[in-house]
Design a protein around this motif. Structure first.
Motif, short mmCIF file in Angstrom:
data_model
loop_
_atom_site.label_atom_id
_atom_site.label_comp_id
_atom_site.label_asym_id
_atom_site.label_seq_id
_atom_site.Cartn_x
_atom_site.Cartn_y
_atom_site.Cartn_z
N PHE A 1 -20.54 -5.98 -13.30
CA PHE A 1 -19.16 -6.04 -13.78
C PHE A 1 -18.74 -4.70 -14.34
O PHE A 1 -19.44 -4.07 -15.12
CB PHE A 1 -19.01 -7.11 -14.87
CG PHE A 1 -17.65 -7.10 -15.50
CD1 PHE A 1 -16.56 -7.63 -14.84
CD2 PHE A 1 -17.46 -6.55 -16.76
CE1 PHE A 1 -15.29 -7.61 -15.40
CE2 PHE A 1 -16.20 -6.55 -17.34
CZ PHE A 1 -15.11 -7.07 -16.66
N SER A 2 -17.56 -4.26 -13.94
CA SER A 2 -16.93 -3.07 -14.49
C SER A 2 -15.50 -3.45 -14.85
O SER A 2 -14.78 -3.96 -13.99
CB SER A 2 -16.91 -1.93 -13.48
OG SER A 2 -18.22 -1.55 -13.15
N PRO A 3 -15.09 -3.22 -16.09
CA PRO A 3 -13.72 -3.55 -16.45
C PRO A 3 -12.73 -2.69 -15.68
O PRO A 3 -13.05 -1.56 -15.31
CB PRO A 3 -13.65 -3.26 -17.95
CG PRO A 3 -14.83 -2.43 -18.26
CD PRO A 3 -15.84 -2.64 -17.20
N PRO A 4 -11.54 -3.22 -15.42
CA PRO A 4 -10.55 -2.43 -14.68
C PRO A 4 -10.09 -1.21 -15.48
O PRO A 4 -10.20 -1.21 -16.71
CB PRO A 4 -9.40 -3.42 -14.47
CG PRO A 4 -9.65 -4.56 -15.36
CD PRO A 4 -11.09 -4.54 -15.74
N GLY B 1 -8.04 1.33 -17.66
CA GLY B 1 -7.03 1.13 -18.68
C GLY B 1 -7.34 0.01 -19.66
O GLY B 1 -6.59 -0.22 -20.59
N LEU B 2 -8.44 -0.69 -19.45
CA LEU B 2 -8.81 -1.77 -20.35
C LEU B 2 -9.73 -1.23 -21.42
O LEU B 2 -10.72 -0.55 -21.13
CB LEU B 2 -9.54 -2.88 -19.57
CG LEU B 2 -9.96 -4.08 -20.37
CD1 LEU B 2 -8.73 -4.93 -20.72
CD2 LEU B 2 -10.95 -4.93 -19.60
N ASP B 3 -9.40 -1.47 -22.68
CA ASP B 3 -10.26 -1.05 -23.78
C ASP B 3 -11.32 -2.11 -24.01
O ASP B 3 -11.00 -3.25 -24.33
CB ASP B 3 -9.44 -0.85 -25.05
CG ASP B 3 -8.50 0.33 -24.95
OD1 ASP B 3 -8.86 1.30 -24.24
OD2 ASP B 3 -7.41 0.27 -25.55
N TRP B 4 -12.58 -1.75 -23.84
CA TRP B 4 -13.70 -2.67 -23.96
C TRP B 4 -14.28 -2.55 -25.37
O TRP B 4 -14.62 -1.47 -25.81
CB TRP B 4 -14.76 -2.31 -22.92
CG TRP B 4 -15.81 -3.34 -22.78
CD1 TRP B 4 -17.05 -3.31 -23.33
CD2 TRP B 4 -15.73 -4.54 -22.03
NE1 TRP B 4 -17.75 -4.42 -22.97
CE2 TRP B 4 -16.95 -5.21 -22.18
CE3 TRP B 4 -14.74 -5.14 -21.25
CZ2 TRP B 4 -17.23 -6.43 -21.57
CZ3 TRP B 4 -15.01 -6.35 -20.66
CH2 TRP B 4 -16.25 -6.98 -20.83
N LEU B 5 -14.37 -3.66 -26.08
CA LEU B 5 -14.90 -3.65 -27.45
C LEU B 5 -16.23 -4.36 -27.49
O LEU B 5 -16.33 -5.50 -27.03
CB LEU B 5 -13.92 -4.35 -28.40
CG LEU B 5 -12.52 -3.76 -28.51
CD1 LEU B 5 -11.66 -4.64 -29.41
CD2 LEU B 5 -12.56 -2.34 -29.03
N ASP B 6 -17.25 -3.72 -28.02
CA ASP B 6 -18.54 -4.35 -28.24
C ASP B 6 -18.61 -4.75 -29.70
O ASP B 6 -18.56 -3.90 -30.58
CB ASP B 6 -19.69 -3.39 -27.90
CG ASP B 6 -19.83 -3.15 -26.42
OD1 ASP B 6 -19.63 -4.11 -25.65
OD2 ASP B 6 -20.12 -2.01 -26.03
N GLU B 7 -18.70 -6.04 -29.95
CA GLU B 7 -18.76 -6.52 -31.34
C GLU B 7 -19.99 -7.34 -31.55
O GLU B 7 -20.47 -8.00 -30.73
CB GLU B 7 -17.52 -7.35 -31.67
CG GLU B 7 -16.27 -6.50 -31.68
CD GLU B 7 -15.04 -7.30 -32.11
OE1 GLU B 7 -15.18 -8.38 -32.69
OE2 GLU B 7 -13.95 -6.82 -31.84
#
Length: 91
Positions: A80-83, A85-91
């Motif tokens: 999986f790779s986010p599209p 322009g999407l901000d990916w947050l690891d929480e």
């Protein structure tokens, strides 16, 4: 657990009129009934893969997820790779 699901939902196998299997769930437990009115799972009988999930919430809104594009886990393109322009947050 499966036992919790059996206590919380009534399940029925429905013939959708095509080559798939459809399972309809209706909540029987108060906690489940406060979340959804019904849910439908559609399954491919050959591959045994989930094709879609749909549910009506208590306000009558329909939410549907259609799944596809299954690939083997060892396929390098299956990661999986986010599209863009999407901000990916690891929480």
């Amino acid at each position: 657990s499966v036992d919790d699901l059996r206590r919380s939902y009534r399940a029925a196998l429905v013939d959708p009129g095509d080559e798939t299997i459809e399972i309809r769930l209706e909540p029987t437990a108060p906690a489940a009934a406060s979340e959804i009115r019904d849910a439908t799972l559609r399954i491919d009988p050959t591959s045994r893969r989930l094709l879609s999930i749909a549910y009506h919430d208590v306000e009558g809104n329909l939410t549907r997820f259609t799944l596809g594009g299954y690939r083997p886990l060892d396929d390098p393109e299956a990661v999986f790779s986010p599209p863009p322009g999407l901000d990916w947050l690891d929480e």
